[in-house]
Motif scaffolding. Structure first.
Motif, short mmCIF file in Angstrom:
data_model
loop_
_atom_site.label_atom_id
_atom_site.label_comp_id
_atom_site.label_asym_id
_atom_site.label_seq_id
_atom_site.Cartn_x
_atom_site.Cartn_y
_atom_site.Cartn_z
N PHE A 177 0.83 -1.20 0.00
CA PHE A 177 0.00 0.00 0.00
C PHE A 177 0.87 1.26 0.00
O PHE A 177 0.59 2.22 -0.72
N ARG A 178 1.94 1.26 0.81
CA ARG A 178 2.83 2.41 0.85
C ARG A 178 3.54 2.62 -0.48
O ARG A 178 3.68 3.75 -0.95
N ASP A 179 3.97 1.53 -1.11
CA ASP A 179 4.64 1.66 -2.41
C ASP A 179 3.70 2.21 -3.45
O ASP A 179 4.10 3.05 -4.29
N ASN A 180 2.45 1.78 -3.43
CA ASN A 180 1.48 2.29 -4.40
C ASN A 180 1.22 3.78 -4.18
O ASN A 180 1.08 4.55 -5.15
N ARG A 181 1.17 4.22 -2.93
CA ARG A 181 0.96 5.64 -2.65
C ARG A 181 2.15 6.47 -3.12
O ARG A 181 1.98 7.55 -3.68
N ARG A 182 3.35 5.94 -2.91
CA ARG A 182 4.54 6.65 -3.37
C ARG A 182 4.56 6.77 -4.89
O ARG A 182 4.89 7.84 -5.44
N ALA A 221 1.96 6.75 -6.83
CA ALA A 221 0.89 7.68 -7.23
C ALA A 221 1.33 9.13 -7.03
O ALA A 221 1.07 10.00 -7.88
N ARG A 222 2.01 9.41 -5.92
CA ARG A 222 2.48 10.78 -5.68
C ARG A 222 3.56 11.17 -6.68
O ARG A 222 3.59 12.31 -7.17
N ALA A 223 4.43 10.20 -6.99
CA ALA A 223 5.48 10.49 -7.96
C ALA A 223 4.90 10.78 -9.34
O ALA A 223 5.41 11.62 -10.09
N ALA A 224 3.82 10.07 -9.68
CA ALA A 224 3.18 10.29 -10.98
C ALA A 224 2.50 11.65 -11.07
O ALA A 224 2.37 12.22 -12.15
N GLN A 225 2.07 12.19 -9.91
CA GLN A 225 1.39 13.49 -9.90
C GLN A 225 2.35 14.67 -9.97
O GLN A 225 1.97 15.78 -10.31
N LEU A 226 3.63 14.45 -9.63
CA LEU A 226 4.59 15.53 -9.67
C LEU A 226 4.88 15.95 -11.10
O LEU A 226 4.92 15.12 -12.01
N PRO A 227 5.09 17.25 -11.32
CA PRO A 227 5.36 17.73 -12.69
C PRO A 227 6.73 17.27 -13.18
O PRO A 227 7.62 17.03 -12.40
#
Length: 287
Positions: A274-279, A281-287
């Motif tokens: 779950f933590r890896d998936n959140r990381r 997802a956040r990395a994908a949202q960064l410009p």
């Protein structure tokens, strides 16, 4: 088919047709033919039934009749648990054989019914008899715990039949592993309340969503080795070998620890995923 002789005008039936009519195997539906895997599954059911038989004749009846032959009760208890272990071996191999060869259309139903006998009824009955013969046990409370174990196996097998799981994993503690854990808790001879709570905890694990790996490859070999070792420990205890009691309690404690530790590893792995998936997802949202 009847054939008319052009000379005698008499009717006769070819022998080939007579043979085909009397051969029932040709007309037998495919669903009624047992495969090798199905035969192993029936061995599983037989072991479960015999475990109930030895629990009754060797433990319960001597207790009700006031017999003081503790050796007979020990031998019968060991025999009953060894039969459950043999049922687990049959359950392990029928799946392997079904994947390698074939399974009949009723293979899954046979497997569920056999598991219900060997890993539902047999351990629940073992708990029930424990509540009747143990000095500090309460019979009615033990009967309730036995019902909880039986219903947990019923619900687990029903869910397994209608829920699609990801490959290589079980959802909830597998019923053979749960049955052996329940029996191990009883054989540890702990005080009644801790024994009862541990049994109910195992029943909860069987119907939980905690993931357990399926016994394949190296894990299947390890499981088979553990079952054979457990049989040896039970035999040493039954024949009162030096250190047999200590060896049996060590083996039972290890079985209980495994039942408690595997869910912790599974939970830790799920949290890390779950933590890896959140990381990600956040990395994908960064410009």
């Amino acid at each position: 088919m009847t054939v008319i002789d052009p000379d005698t005008k008499a009717g006769w039936v070819p022998e080939a047709d007579e043979e085909s009519d009397t051969d029932g195997t040709e007309d037998m539906p495919l669903s009624m033919r047992l495969s090798i895997a199905d035969t192993l599954t029936l061995g599983n059911a037989t072991c479960g039934f015999m475990a109930v038989y030895f629990t009754t004749t060797g433990i319960l009846i001597p207790h009700l009749t006031g017999s003081d032959e503790t050796g007979m009760a020990r031998h019968s208890a060991a025999t009953a648990v060894i039969l459950m272990l043999m049922a687990a071996i049959f359950d392990l191999f029928d799946g392997l054989v079904a994947r390698k060869l074939r399974s009949s259309p009723m293979g899954a139903e046979l497997d569920n019914l056999s598991d219900l006998i060997s890993f539902g009824l047999a351990p629940a009955y073992f708990v029930l008899v424990y509540g009747m013969v143990a000095d500090d046990a309460h019979q009615r409370v033990s009967a309730l715990a036995a019902i909880v174990v039986l219903l947990a196996v019923v619900l687990r097998l029903a869910r397994f039949s209608c829920v699609t799981l990801k490959d290589g994993m079980f959802q909830g503690m597998p019923s053979p592993f749960g049955a052996l854990t329940v029996v191990s808790i009883v054989l540890l001879e702990l005080p009644f309340i801790p024994t009862l709570l541990a049994i109910v905890g195992v029943a909860w694990l069987m119907v939980s969503r905690v993931e357990y790996p399926k016994p394949r490859g190296i894990l299947a070999v390890a499981m088979l080795g553990w079952i054979v070792a457990a049989m040896g420990l039970l035999a040493a205890w039954a024949f009162d070998a030096p250190g047999g009691q200590l060896l049996l309690q060590t083996g039972c404690a290890l079985q209980v620890v495994l039942g408690a530790v595997i869910p912790l590893f599974a939970t830790a792995r799920r949290v890390n995923t779950f933590r890896d998936n959140r990381r990600e997802a956040r990395a994908a949202q960064l410009p």
